[in-house]
Design a protein around this motif. Sequence first.
Motif, PDB file in Angstrom:
ATOM      1  N   LEU A  25     116.983  26.989  79.478  1.00 24.68           N
ATOM      2  CA  LEU A  25     116.126  26.076  78.724  1.00 24.68           C
ATOM      3  C   LEU A  25     114.679  26.551  78.792  1.00 24.68           C
ATOM      4  CD1 LEU A  25     117.633  22.700  79.987  1.00 24.68           C
ATOM      5  CD2 LEU A  25     118.130  23.897  77.847  1.00 24.68           C
ATOM      6  N   TYR A  26     113.958  26.348  77.710  1.00 22.53           N
ATOM      7  CA  TYR A  26     112.537  26.668  77.686  1.00 22.53           C
ATOM      8  C   TYR A  26     111.747  25.569  78.382  1.00 22.53           C
ATOM      9  CZ  TYR A  26     113.316  30.524  74.504  1.00 22.53           C
ATOM     10  OH  TYR A  26     113.725  31.710  73.954  1.00 22.53           O
ATOM     11  N   PHE A  27     110.503  25.895  78.740  1.00 24.62           N
ATOM     12  CA  PHE A  27     109.595  24.943  79.353  1.00 24.62           C
ATOM     13  C   PHE A  27     109.621  23.621  78.598  1.00 24.62           C
ATOM     14  CE2 PHE A  27     105.457  22.887  79.442  1.00 24.62           C
ATOM     15  CZ  PHE A  27     105.213  22.768  80.799  1.00 24.62           C
ATOM     16  N   ASP A  28     109.546  23.702  77.267  1.00 26.17           N
ATOM     17  CA  ASP A  28     109.479  22.494  76.429  1.00 26.17           C
ATOM     18  C   ASP A  28     110.766  21.673  76.455  1.00 26.17           C
ATOM     19  OD1 ASP A  28     109.318  25.152  75.310  1.00 26.17           O
ATOM     20  OD2 ASP A  28     108.045  24.437  73.704  1.00 26.17           O
ATOM     21  N   GLU A  29     111.880  22.286  76.811  1.00 22.37           N
ATOM     22  CA  GLU A  29     113.175  21.602  76.814  1.00 22.37           C
ATOM     23  C   GLU A  29     113.510  20.960  78.168  1.00 22.37           C
ATOM     24  OE1 GLU A  29     115.780  24.225  73.717  1.00 22.37           O
ATOM     25  OE2 GLU A  29     115.268  25.181  75.630  1.00 22.37           O
ATOM     26  N   LEU A  30     112.888  21.438  79.228  1.00 21.97           N
ATOM     27  CA  LEU A  30     113.156  20.890  80.557  1.00 21.97           C
ATOM     28  C   LEU A  30     112.520  19.514  80.675  1.00 21.97           C
ATOM     29  CD1 LEU A  30     112.532  24.132  82.584  1.00 21.97           C
ATOM     30  CD2 LEU A  30     114.703  22.901  82.447  1.00 21.97           C
ATOM     31  N   GLU A  31     113.267  18.580  81.242  1.00 25.16           N
ATOM     32  CA  GLU A  31     112.798  17.201  81.350  1.00 25.16           C
ATOM     33  C   GLU A  31     112.660  16.798  82.810  1.00 25.16           C
ATOM     34  OE1 GLU A  31     114.830  14.274  78.883  1.00 25.16           O
ATOM     35  OE2 GLU A  31     115.819  15.942  77.840  1.00 25.16           O
ATOM     36  N   ARG A 132     103.881  21.781  84.171  1.00 32.21           N
ATOM     37  CA  ARG A 132     102.565  21.785  83.546  1.00 32.21           C
ATOM     38  C   ARG A 132     102.373  23.107  82.832  1.00 32.21           C
ATOM     39  NH1 ARG A 132      98.981  25.083  86.014  1.00 32.21           N
ATOM     40  NH2 ARG A 132      99.354  25.642  88.182  1.00 32.21           N
ATOM     41  N   LEU A 133     101.644  23.075  81.743  1.00 31.49           N
ATOM     42  CA  LEU A 133     101.313  24.303  81.046  1.00 31.49           C
ATOM     43  C   LEU A 133     100.346  25.110  81.906  1.00 31.49           C
ATOM     44  CD1 LEU A 133     100.953  22.989  77.395  1.00 31.49           C
ATOM     45  CD2 LEU A 133     102.690  24.588  78.267  1.00 31.49           C
ATOM     46  N   SER A 134     100.472  26.418  81.872  1.00 31.99           N
ATOM     47  CA  SER A 134      99.585  27.290  82.622  1.00 31.99           C
ATOM     48  C   SER A 134      98.199  27.286  81.988  1.00 31.99           C
ATOM     49  CB  SER A 134     100.144  28.720  82.638  1.00 31.99           C
ATOM     50  OG  SER A 134      99.209  29.608  83.206  1.00 31.99           O
ATOM     51  N   SER A 135      97.172  27.200  82.824  1.00 33.64           N
ATOM     52  CA  SER A 135      95.807  27.236  82.291  1.00 33.64           C
ATOM     53  C   SER A 135      95.349  28.666  82.040  1.00 33.64           C
ATOM     54  CB  SER A 135      94.842  26.534  83.250  1.00 33.64           C
ATOM     55  OG  SER A 135      94.907  27.135  84.528  1.00 33.64           O
ATOM     56  N   SER A 136      96.018  29.650  82.630  1.00 33.29           N
ATOM     57  CA  SER A 136      95.603  31.041  82.482  1.00 33.29           C
ATOM     58  C   SER A 136      96.566  31.891  81.651  1.00 33.29           C
ATOM     59  CB  SER A 136      95.427  31.683  83.856  1.00 33.29           C
ATOM     60  OG  SER A 136      96.654  31.672  84.564  1.00 33.29           O
ATOM     61  N   ARG A 137      97.739  31.355  81.328  1.00 33.80           N
ATOM     62  CA  ARG A 137      98.741  32.123  80.590  1.00 33.80           C
ATOM     63  C   ARG A 137      99.238  31.282  79.418  1.00 33.80           C
ATOM     64  NH1 ARG A 137     100.702  36.594  83.849  1.00 33.80           N
ATOM     65  NH2 ARG A 137     102.465  36.684  82.421  1.00 33.80           N
ATOM     66  N   PRO A 138      98.576  31.386  78.269  1.00 36.01           N
ATOM     67  CA  PRO A 138      98.980  30.585  77.106  1.00 36.01           C
ATOM     68  C   PRO A 138     100.455  30.814  76.748  1.00 36.01           C
ATOM     69  CG  PRO A 138      96.904  31.731  76.687  1.00 36.01           C
ATOM     70  CD  PRO A 138      97.443  32.258  77.993  1.00 36.01           C
ATOM     71  N   GLY A 139     101.121  29.723  76.384  1.00 30.64           N
ATOM     72  CA  GLY A 139     102.526  29.816  75.995  1.00 30.64           C
ATOM     73  C   GLY A 139     103.490  29.860  77.161  1.00 30.64           C
ATOM     74  N   GLN A 140     102.966  29.638  78.347  1.00 26.62           N
ATOM     75  CA  GLN A 140     103.790  29.657  79.539  1.00 26.62           C
ATOM     76  C   GLN A 140     103.476  28.418  80.374  1.00 26.62           C
ATOM     77  OE1 GLN A 140     103.085  33.466  81.410  1.00 26.62           O
ATOM     78  NE2 GLN A 140     103.521  34.564  79.510  1.00 26.62           N
ATOM     79  N   ARG A 162     111.673  24.901  94.241  1.00 24.66           N
ATOM     80  CA  ARG A 162     111.446  26.204  93.615  1.00 24.66           C
ATOM     81  C   ARG A 162     110.440  26.051  92.489  1.00 24.66           C
ATOM     82  NH1 ARG A 162     115.926  28.786  89.809  1.00 24.66           N
ATOM     83  NH2 ARG A 162     115.084  30.855  89.490  1.00 24.66           N
ATOM     84  N   SER A 163     109.507  26.978  92.408  1.00 25.41           N
ATOM     85  CA  SER A 163     108.533  27.003  91.308  1.00 25.41           C
ATOM     86  C   SER A 163     108.766  28.249  90.476  1.00 25.41           C
ATOM     87  CB  SER A 163     107.110  27.020  91.855  1.00 25.41           C
ATOM     88  OG  SER A 163     106.842  25.851  92.567  1.00 25.41           O
ATOM     89  N   CYS A 164     108.760  28.080  89.157  1.00 21.80           N
ATOM     90  CA  CYS A 164     109.012  29.179  88.229  1.00 21.80           C
ATOM     91  C   CYS A 164     107.979  29.168  87.113  1.00 21.80           C
ATOM     92  CB  CYS A 164     110.391  29.043  87.586  1.00 21.80           C
ATOM     93  SG  CYS A 164     111.750  29.061  88.742  1.00 21.80           S
ATOM     94  N   LEU A 165     107.634  30.351  86.637  1.00 20.69           N
ATOM     95  CA  LEU A 165     106.821  30.494  85.442  1.00 20.69           C
ATOM     96  C   LEU A 165     107.792  30.666  84.280  1.00 20.69           C
ATOM     97  CD1 LEU A 165     103.912  30.758  84.340  1.00 20.69           C
ATOM     98  CD2 LEU A 165     104.133  33.246  84.651  1.00 20.69           C
ATOM     99  N   MET A 166     107.690  29.775  83.288  1.00 17.85           N
ATOM    100  CA  MET A 166     108.669  29.722  82.196  1.00 17.85           C
ATOM    101  C   MET A 166     107.971  29.909  80.848  1.00 17.85           C
ATOM    102  SD  MET A 166     111.571  28.767  83.820  1.00 17.85           S
ATOM    103  CE  MET A 166     112.583  28.186  82.484  1.00 17.85           C
ATOM    104  N   TRP A 167     108.714  30.463  79.899  1.00 15.01           N
ATOM    105  CA  TRP A 167     108.240  30.587  78.522  1.00 15.01           C
ATOM    106  C   TRP A 167     108.304  29.229  77.819  1.00 15.01           C
ATOM    107  CZ3 TRP A 167     105.903  34.595  76.417  1.00 15.01           C
ATOM    108  CH2 TRP A 167     106.195  35.889  76.836  1.00 15.01           C
ATOM    109  N   THR A 168     107.358  28.985  76.910  1.00 13.54           N
ATOM    110  CA  THR A 168     107.569  27.941  75.911  1.00 13.54           C
ATOM    111  C   THR A 168     108.374  28.616  74.812  1.00 13.54           C
ATOM    112  OG1 THR A 168     105.566  28.431  74.660  1.00 13.54           O
ATOM    113  CG2 THR A 168     105.394  26.761  76.426  1.00 13.54           C
ATOM    114  N   HIS A 169     109.090  27.835  74.039  1.00 18.17           N
ATOM    115  CA  HIS A 169     109.948  28.414  73.018  1.00 18.17           C
ATOM    116  C   HIS A 169     109.145  29.215  71.993  1.00 18.17           C
ATOM    117  CE1 HIS A 169     112.782  28.157  69.466  1.00 18.17           C
ATOM    118  NE2 HIS A 169     113.337  28.971  70.331  1.00 18.17           N
TER     119      HIS A 169
END
Length: 185
Positions: A25-31, A132-140, A162-169
Amino acid sequence: MTDGNGPASRQEDDGGRRVIEQRGLYFDELEEGVLYAHRPGRTVTETDNVLFSTLTMNTQALHLDAAWSAGQPFGQRLVNSMFTLATMVGQSVTQLTQGTIIAQLGLTDVTFPHPLYHGDTLYTETAVTGKRLSSSRPGQGIVTMEHTGRNQDGTVVARATRSCLMWTHEAHRQAQDAGQETMPV
């Protein structure tokens, strides 16, 4: 051609047939607040435990020496807790992060409240506890998950945050369209 709907990418093969490729799932899909149950479970064998322990050079007798372990408080060998942790995280991959993760950022609050034994089946569930959206990596975005592993009786055998850096779709699609190297989705 990808349409990006749901937890699988839709594409067409050379014959015009629709191809659905499994992904996470993309960042936007995770609830947040949703409990993701990962199935099937994984029955752990003696071979799993011995191979993992020896491959990682963990010669702890509690994992390898049946006679010695019989005289210890649990009365038998224990499954290597690092195998339990790795399997617990691994069980979440196809449902949550396959092709949608950029990087694992860290593991914290790892506990093993009850041993896992040879022949036990590990079932894992994950709760998204923050994003949360990354403040330094747009779209992630950064997603925090709590993994809980239970044996076949429902007893909690492991927990980890666990913490992960995820893509937005949309950002992942744009990166692919621009020809940047990413995992296929």
